[in-house]
Design a protein around this motif. Structure first.
Motif, PDB file in Angstrom:
ATOM      1  N   LYS A 157      23.286 -18.534  13.098  1.00 17.79           N
ATOM      2  CA  LYS A 157      22.515 -18.556  11.744  1.00 17.79           C
ATOM      3  C   LYS A 157      21.235 -17.734  12.011  1.00 17.79           C
ATOM      4  O   LYS A 157      20.378 -17.582  11.090  1.00 17.79           O
ATOM      5  CB  LYS A 157      22.402 -20.008  11.458  1.00 17.79           C
ATOM      6  N   GLU A 162      14.601 -14.694  16.215  1.00 14.37           N
ATOM      7  CA  GLU A 162      14.171 -16.031  16.227  1.00 14.37           C
ATOM      8  C   GLU A 162      15.003 -16.787  17.341  1.00 14.37           C
ATOM      9  O   GLU A 162      14.405 -17.592  17.726  1.00 14.37           O
ATOM     10  CB  GLU A 162      15.026 -16.490  14.920  1.00 14.37           C
ATOM     11  N   SER A 194       9.404 -22.225  11.911  1.00 12.15           N
ATOM     12  CA  SER A 194       9.499 -22.761  10.493  1.00 12.15           C
ATOM     13  C   SER A 194      10.880 -22.167   9.760  1.00 12.15           C
ATOM     14  O   SER A 194      11.766 -23.058   9.432  1.00 12.15           O
ATOM     15  CB  SER A 194       8.426 -22.440   9.545  1.00 12.15           C
ATOM     16  N   THR A 195      11.317 -20.787   9.958  1.00 12.14           N
ATOM     17  CA  THR A 195      12.364 -20.533   9.385  1.00 12.14           C
ATOM     18  C   THR A 195      13.645 -20.867  10.349  1.00 12.14           C
ATOM     19  O   THR A 195      14.837 -21.335   9.510  1.00 12.14           O
ATOM     20  CB  THR A 195      12.482 -19.042   9.549  1.00 12.14           C
ATOM     21  N   LEU A 197      13.735 -23.891  11.575  1.00 10.27           N
ATOM     22  CA  LEU A 197      13.923 -25.213  11.096  1.00 10.27           C
ATOM     23  C   LEU A 197      14.704 -25.476   9.862  1.00 10.27           C
ATOM     24  O   LEU A 197      15.627 -26.205   9.850  1.00 10.27           O
ATOM     25  CB  LEU A 197      12.650 -26.025  11.309  1.00 10.27           C
ATOM     26  N   ARG A 198      14.256 -24.583   8.995  1.00 12.58           N
ATOM     27  CA  ARG A 198      14.853 -24.755   7.590  1.00 12.58           C
ATOM     28  C   ARG A 198      16.277 -24.158   7.815  1.00 12.58           C
ATOM     29  O   ARG A 198      17.139 -24.882   7.366  1.00 12.58           O
ATOM     30  CB  ARG A 198      14.144 -23.627   6.884  1.00 12.58           C
ATOM     31  N   LYS A 199      16.609 -23.155   8.704  1.00  9.98           N
ATOM     32  CA  LYS A 199      18.036 -22.784   8.716  1.00  9.98           C
ATOM     33  C   LYS A 199      18.878 -23.926   9.393  1.00  9.98           C
ATOM     34  O   LYS A 199      20.011 -24.122   8.976  1.00  9.98           O
ATOM     35  CB  LYS A 199      18.277 -21.533   9.557  1.00  9.98           C
ATOM     36  N   ARG A 201      18.183 -27.153   9.442  1.00 10.44           N
ATOM     37  CA  ARG A 201      17.991 -28.224   8.733  1.00 10.44           C
ATOM     38  C   ARG A 201      17.428 -29.445   9.554  1.00 10.44           C
ATOM     39  O   ARG A 201      18.233 -30.478   9.402  1.00 10.44           O
ATOM     40  CB  ARG A 201      19.261 -28.670   7.861  1.00 10.44           C
ATOM     41  N   ARG A 203      13.934 -31.373  11.366  1.00 12.33           N
ATOM     42  CA  ARG A 203      12.266 -31.534  11.163  1.00 12.33           C
ATOM     43  C   ARG A 203      11.366 -30.871  12.289  1.00 12.33           C
ATOM     44  O   ARG A 203      10.468 -30.774  11.833  1.00 12.33           O
ATOM     45  CB  ARG A 203      12.182 -32.955  10.971  1.00 12.33           C
ATOM     46  N   ASP A 204      11.822 -30.850  13.455  1.00 14.29           N
ATOM     47  CA  ASP A 204      10.754 -30.482  14.470  1.00 14.29           C
ATOM     48  C   ASP A 204      11.517 -29.745  15.473  1.00 14.29           C
ATOM     49  O   ASP A 204      12.984 -29.298  15.546  1.00 14.29           O
ATOM     50  CB  ASP A 204      10.248 -31.619  15.064  1.00 14.29           C
ATOM     51  N   ARG A 205      10.819 -29.051  16.389  1.00 16.79           N
ATOM     52  CA  ARG A 205      11.464 -28.092  17.501  1.00 16.79           C
ATOM     53  C   ARG A 205      12.240 -28.868  18.447  1.00 16.79           C
ATOM     54  O   ARG A 205      13.345 -28.366  18.546  1.00 16.79           O
ATOM     55  CB  ARG A 205      10.255 -27.630  18.149  1.00 16.79           C
TER      56      ARG A 205
END
Length: 214
Positions: A157, A162, A194-195, A197-199, A201, A203-205
């Motif tokens: 993904k 990234e 941030s991208t 984390l969104r991909k 789904r 909340r944190d690293r």
């Protein structure tokens, strides 16, 4: 084969006596020194103005020679960028090569052989102090330090950049360290994270690392 026109070089080093020593050696061998600078920004400007065959850069000059190497390699890919430095540090060596340098020479290199070494670069040969070649081989032979699964469904993904950012962060590097290594700003690294984390789904690293290791 190297074109037989008079080869042109631009050099940047904040020590004028080093520039003079190099100029004397190259001009004695028929090279044309088109410009000299003392900072990274001057190196970039001179390279854009004169479009030389070779750009010789010190690393520790103001503005950082590795930054200059990156910019010149990006905007003037036909020029061969060669570092001429006192630093035998592994990090400087690898960062220079990542920035696009075609060679890495120490200032202890005999000026009398410099012209031939640079001709070799233009013919596709590596310009590297033998001891540094050994370090590169050791780096490639070392066991992989990767801890993320590059071919996992989660990794698919992510863009290559990234994934590279996340891989470096798992090695314990800080956001600032990763930014310096990739020649971008810390803000850019945070945007990449941030991208990711969104991909994924999450909340944190740490959650992202767990997903990418599965």
């Amino acid at each position: 084969m190297v074109d037989q026109h008079r080869l042109r070089v631009v050099m940047a080093d904040d020590h004028a006596w080093i520039r003079g020593k190099v100029r004397q050696a190259l001009e004695a061998d028929g090279w044309e020194v088109r410009g000299e600078g003392a900072t990274a920004q001057e190196a970039i400007q001179l390279a854009m103005e004169h479009r030389p065959d070779v750009v010789l850069l010190d690393i520790s000059m103001p503005g950082n020679g590795i930054y200059a190497a990156q910019e010149i390699s990006r905007t003037l890919p036909e020029a061969a960028v060669v570092m001429l430095t006192q630093s035998a540090d592994d990090e400087d060596l690898f960062d220079s090569l990542r920035a696009g340098a075609s060679g890495y020479l120490l200032k202890s290199t005999d000026p009398a052989v410099l012209a031939d070494v640079l001709r070799g670069v233009l013919s596709g040969e590596a310009a590297m102090t033998p001891a540094l070649v050994t370090r590169i081989l050791q780096e490639f032979r070392a066991p992989s330090r990767r801890v993320l699964r590059r071919k996992s469904a989660a990794a698919a993904k992510l863009t290559p950049r990234e994934w590279e950012v996340m891989e470096l962060l798992t090695q314990g590097l800080s956001t600032e360290d990763v930014a310096n290594k990739l020649f971008v700003s810390p803000t850019t690294i945070r945007v990449h994270v941030s991208t990711v984390l969104r991909k994924l789904r999450v909340r944190d690293r740490e959650s992202a690392f767990r997903v990418l290791k599965e």
